[in-house]
Design a protein around this motif. Structure first.
Motif, PDB file in Angstrom:
ATOM      1  N   SER A  34       0.831  -1.207   0.000  1.00  0.00           N
ATOM      2  CA  SER A  34       0.000   0.000   0.000  1.00  0.00           C
ATOM      3  C   SER A  34       0.864   1.256   0.000  1.00  0.00           C
ATOM      4  O   SER A  34       0.573   2.229  -0.708  1.00  0.00           O
ATOM      5  CB  SER A  34      -0.920   0.004   1.220  1.00  0.00           C
ATOM      6  N   ALA A  35       1.919   1.240   0.801  1.00  0.00           N
ATOM      7  CA  ALA A  35       2.798   2.407   0.886  1.00  0.00           C
ATOM      8  C   ALA A  35       3.477   2.683  -0.452  1.00  0.00           C
ATOM      9  O   ALA A  35       3.619   3.843  -0.863  1.00  0.00           O
ATOM     10  CB  ALA A  35       3.844   2.198   1.976  1.00  0.00           C
ATOM     11  N   ILE A  36       3.900   1.615  -1.142  1.00  0.00           N
ATOM     12  CA  ILE A  36       4.525   1.808  -2.459  1.00  0.00           C
ATOM     13  C   ILE A  36       3.528   2.402  -3.446  1.00  0.00           C
ATOM     14  O   ILE A  36       3.867   3.289  -4.245  1.00  0.00           O
ATOM     15  CB  ILE A  36       5.091   0.469  -2.972  1.00  0.00           C
ATOM     16  N   ALA A  37       2.277   1.924  -3.383  1.00  0.00           N
ATOM     17  CA  ALA A  37       1.241   2.472  -4.263  1.00  0.00           C
ATOM     18  C   ALA A  37       1.027   3.949  -3.991  1.00  0.00           C
ATOM     19  O   ALA A  37       0.932   4.770  -4.928  1.00  0.00           O
ATOM     20  CB  ALA A  37      -0.057   1.696  -4.080  1.00  0.00           C
ATOM     21  N   PHE A  38       0.964   4.328  -2.729  1.00  0.00           N
ATOM     22  CA  PHE A  38       0.787   5.741  -2.397  1.00  0.00           C
ATOM     23  C   PHE A  38       2.031   6.550  -2.756  1.00  0.00           C
ATOM     24  O   PHE A  38       1.930   7.739  -3.077  1.00  0.00           O
ATOM     25  CB  PHE A  38       0.460   5.892  -0.904  1.00  0.00           C
ATOM     26  N   TRP A  39       3.191   5.925  -2.679  1.00  0.00           N
ATOM     27  CA  TRP A  39       4.416   6.627  -3.073  1.00  0.00           C
ATOM     28  C   TRP A  39       4.350   7.031  -4.544  1.00  0.00           C
ATOM     29  O   TRP A  39       4.771   8.129  -4.912  1.00  0.00           O
ATOM     30  CB  TRP A  39       5.613   5.710  -2.805  1.00  0.00           C
ATOM     31  N   TRP A  40       3.783   6.175  -5.388  1.00  0.00           N
ATOM     32  CA  TRP A  40       3.601   6.527  -6.801  1.00  0.00           C
ATOM     33  C   TRP A  40       2.495   7.569  -6.965  1.00  0.00           C
ATOM     34  O   TRP A  40       2.606   8.488  -7.785  1.00  0.00           O
ATOM     35  CB  TRP A  40       3.264   5.274  -7.612  1.00  0.00           C
ATOM     36  N   ILE A  41       1.429   7.440  -6.188  1.00  0.00           N
ATOM     37  CA  ILE A  41       0.334   8.420  -6.266  1.00  0.00           C
ATOM     38  C   ILE A  41       0.816   9.807  -5.884  1.00  0.00           C
ATOM     39  O   ILE A  41       0.382  10.818  -6.463  1.00  0.00           O
ATOM     40  CB  ILE A  41      -0.829   7.975  -5.356  1.00  0.00           C
ATOM     41  N   TYR A  42       1.735   9.868  -4.909  1.00  0.00           N
ATOM     42  CA  TYR A  42       2.232  11.152  -4.423  1.00  0.00           C
ATOM     43  C   TYR A  42       3.503  11.611  -5.145  1.00  0.00           C
ATOM     44  O   TYR A  42       4.108  12.612  -4.749  1.00  0.00           O
ATOM     45  CB  TYR A  42       2.541  11.069  -2.925  1.00  0.00           C
ATOM     46  N   ASP A  43       3.937  10.917  -6.179  1.00  0.00           N
ATOM     47  CA  ASP A  43       5.173  11.268  -6.866  1.00  0.00           C
ATOM     48  C   ASP A  43       5.136  12.720  -7.346  1.00  0.00           C
ATOM     49  O   ASP A  43       4.116  13.206  -7.862  1.00  0.00           O
ATOM     50  CB  ASP A  43       5.396  10.338  -8.058  1.00  0.00           C
ATOM     51  N   ALA A  44       6.264  13.421  -7.164  1.00  0.00           N
ATOM     52  CA  ALA A  44       6.304  14.851  -7.482  1.00  0.00           C
ATOM     53  C   ALA A  44       6.102  15.136  -8.965  1.00  0.00           C
ATOM     54  O   ALA A  44       5.582  16.201  -9.338  1.00  0.00           O
ATOM     55  CB  ALA A  44       7.636  15.446  -7.015  1.00  0.00           C
ATOM     56  N   GLN A  45       6.475  14.199  -9.835  1.00  0.00           N
ATOM     57  CA  GLN A  45       6.361  14.430 -11.286  1.00  0.00           C
ATOM     58  C   GLN A  45       5.217  13.654 -11.935  1.00  0.00           C
ATOM     59  O   GLN A  45       4.587  14.154 -12.865  1.00  0.00           O
ATOM     60  CB  GLN A  45       7.676  14.062 -11.974  1.00  0.00           C
ATOM     61  N   PHE A  46       4.957  12.455 -11.468  1.00  0.00           N
ATOM     62  CA  PHE A  46       4.008  11.583 -12.157  1.00  0.00           C
ATOM     63  C   PHE A  46       2.752  11.295 -11.334  1.00  0.00           C
ATOM     64  O   PHE A  46       2.051  10.320 -11.602  1.00  0.00           O
ATOM     65  CB  PHE A  46       4.694  10.261 -12.525  1.00  0.00           C
ATOM     66  N   SER A  47       2.453  12.126 -10.348  1.00  0.00           N
ATOM     67  CA  SER A  47       1.276  11.908  -9.512  1.00  0.00           C
ATOM     68  C   SER A  47      -0.004  11.981 -10.333  1.00  0.00           C
ATOM     69  O   SER A  47      -0.247  12.953 -11.054  1.00  0.00           O
ATOM     70  CB  SER A  47       1.224  12.955  -8.390  1.00  0.00           C
ATOM     71  N   ILE A  48      -0.848  10.960 -10.194  1.00  0.00           N
ATOM     72  CA  ILE A  48      -2.128  10.953 -10.898  1.00  0.00           C
ATOM     73  C   ILE A  48      -3.049  12.044 -10.366  1.00  0.00           C
ATOM     74  O   ILE A  48      -3.869  12.608 -11.107  1.00  0.00           O
ATOM     75  CB  ILE A  48      -2.794   9.558 -10.778  1.00  0.00           C
ATOM     76  N   ILE A  49      -2.911  12.365  -9.090  1.00  0.00           N
ATOM     77  CA  ILE A  49      -3.736  13.424  -8.501  1.00  0.00           C
ATOM     78  C   ILE A  49      -3.375  14.767  -9.124  1.00  0.00           C
ATOM     79  O   ILE A  49      -4.261  15.536  -9.553  1.00  0.00           O
ATOM     80  CB  ILE A  49      -3.553  13.473  -6.971  1.00  0.00           C
ATOM     81  N   SER A  50      -2.086  15.053  -9.196  1.00  0.00           N
ATOM     82  CA  SER A  50      -1.652  16.316  -9.814  1.00  0.00           C
ATOM     83  C   SER A  50      -2.061  16.369 -11.281  1.00  0.00           C
ATOM     84  O   SER A  50      -2.495  17.410 -11.784  1.00  0.00           O
ATOM     85  CB  SER A  50      -0.131  16.463  -9.682  1.00  0.00           C
ATOM     86  N   TYR A  51      -1.953  15.243 -11.978  1.00  0.00           N
ATOM     87  CA  TYR A  51      -2.302  15.201 -13.407  1.00  0.00           C
ATOM     88  C   TYR A  51      -3.780  15.533 -13.612  1.00  0.00           C
ATOM     89  O   TYR A  51      -4.129  16.357 -14.482  1.00  0.00           O
ATOM     90  CB  TYR A  51      -1.978  13.824 -13.972  1.00  0.00           C
ATOM     91  N   VAL A  52      -4.645  14.917 -12.818  1.00  0.00           N
ATOM     92  CA  VAL A  52      -6.085  15.159 -12.971  1.00  0.00           C
ATOM     93  C   VAL A  52      -6.423  16.606 -12.645  1.00  0.00           C
ATOM     94  O   VAL A  52      -7.198  17.263 -13.365  1.00  0.00           O
ATOM     95  CB  VAL A  52      -6.880  14.196 -12.071  1.00  0.00           C
ATOM     96  N   LEU A  53      -5.864  17.117 -11.560  1.00  0.00           N
ATOM     97  CA  LEU A  53      -6.154  18.506 -11.175  1.00  0.00           C
ATOM     98  C   LEU A  53      -5.638  19.503 -12.212  1.00  0.00           C
ATOM     99  O   LEU A  53      -6.276  20.531 -12.476  1.00  0.00           O
ATOM    100  CB  LEU A  53      -5.546  18.808  -9.803  1.00  0.00           C
TER     101      LEU A  53
END
Length: 309
Positions: free
Chosen positions: A131-150
């Motif tokens: 789970s932590a690794i998955a969140f590490w990718w979600i929170y990635d400074a360059q490739f975060s899916i959250i940042s991309y969608v926003l």
């Protein structure tokens, strides 16, 4: 008749073994030995190490309270205390609110209820490191899916630095902990809800009670003992969280997400100072005892509700 009267009384140990209490003691003995070996001994060793200057590969000497005196002047330690309390209080409160809300929904008559409950349990079943690794990718400074969608929605102009900013990192690890902890709270409270007789709510509804009145006057009071136990475990799990923080941030940035558990590991294992690390771990005990006392008083209230002495 005289032979029965003159028969010698069995030894005390035999009477004890044959009694109900003795049988219970014999059944509990293996578990007690297990706890003594794998819990009591490590705890005692940790407390002793906290009073020494032991390092990895070198036997230390007794130094009394020096480790604790040094920690009392250590700003990083007090930052870790603040982070731990903040992390535990915020995450536990949100997990309780969302878990209770989800339990109330799952307690209703829903289609595919069993499938929904199984899906809800997934975050709890998935290994913490995964789970932590998955969140590490979600929170990635360059490739975060959250940042991309926003950014696609036009709400932000540049990626969010989730794990590089101190407060962003704190809220990010709290969000990850909430995602993992909600299933435990929800399923446990759901089990408690299903022990409440439906006739109580039906009778209250017939008397004209609103949904909120039925919840506040019937459901919540009867659920309080279960809430006490569930939240005690939730607080303990959150307060002692290590894997999630260590994989995501290792206590960074600038110690902003260091909990007492991660700081203890850093000082004792990676830093080599076993005595100092043990002292930090021992400092966690008062907080953990407070959580246990909370559960104890919750159980005492349950006895009072059931009419026990």
């Amino acid at each position: 008749m005289s032979d029965a009267v003159s028969r010698p009384r069995p030894p005390a140990w035999q009477r004890f073994v044959e009694s109900r209490n003795g049988l219970g003691f014999l059944f509990m003995l293996p578990a007690a030995v297990f706890l003594l070996c794998f819990l009591t001994y490590p705890l005692g060793l940790g407390i002793w190490l906290g009073f020494t200057d032991t390092t990895i590969g070198q036997t230390g000497e007794w130094i009394g309270l020096e480790n604790y005196i040094w920690l009392s002047d250590d700003p990083v330690f007090w930052l870790a205390v603040f982070n731990t309390v903040f992390y535990t209080v915020v995450a536990s409160a949100i997990k309780f609110a969302l878990g209770l809300w989800l339990a109330l929904i799952l307690n209703e008559r829903l289609p595919f209820k069993s499938l929904i409950r199984a899906i809800v349990l997934l975050p709890w079943v998935v290994p913490t490191v995964l789970s932590a690794i998955a969140f590490w990718w979600i929170y990635d400074a360059q490739f975060s899916i959250i940042s991309y969608v926003l950014m696609q929605l036009g709400w932000i102009s540049q990626p969010i630095n989730f794990l590089g900013d101190p407060w962003n990192a704190r809220w990010s690890v709290i969000a990850a902990n909430i995602w993992r902890g909600i299933p435990f709270v929800a399923i446990s409270l759901l089990a408690g809800l299903q022990t409440i007789p439906a006739s109580l709510n039906e009778a209250a509804a017939i008397d004209g009670a609103t949904s909120w009145q039925r919840f506040s006057k019937i459901t919540l009071p009867l659920l309080t003992p279960i809430i006490a136990v569930v939240m005690t475990f939730s607080v303990l799990f959150t307060f002692t969280d290590f894997q999630l923080i260590w994989v995501l941030t290792r206590g960074g940035p600038v110690n902003a997400t260091h909990l007492m558990a991660t700081l203890s590991y850093q000082r004792a294992i990676t830093g080599g100072s076993l005595g100092e690390g043990a002292a930090i771990s021992v400092a966690m005990i008062p907080f953990l005892l407070a959580a246990i006392l909370f559960s104890f008083f919750g159980l005492q209230r349950r006895k009072w509700q059931q009419g026990s002495d």
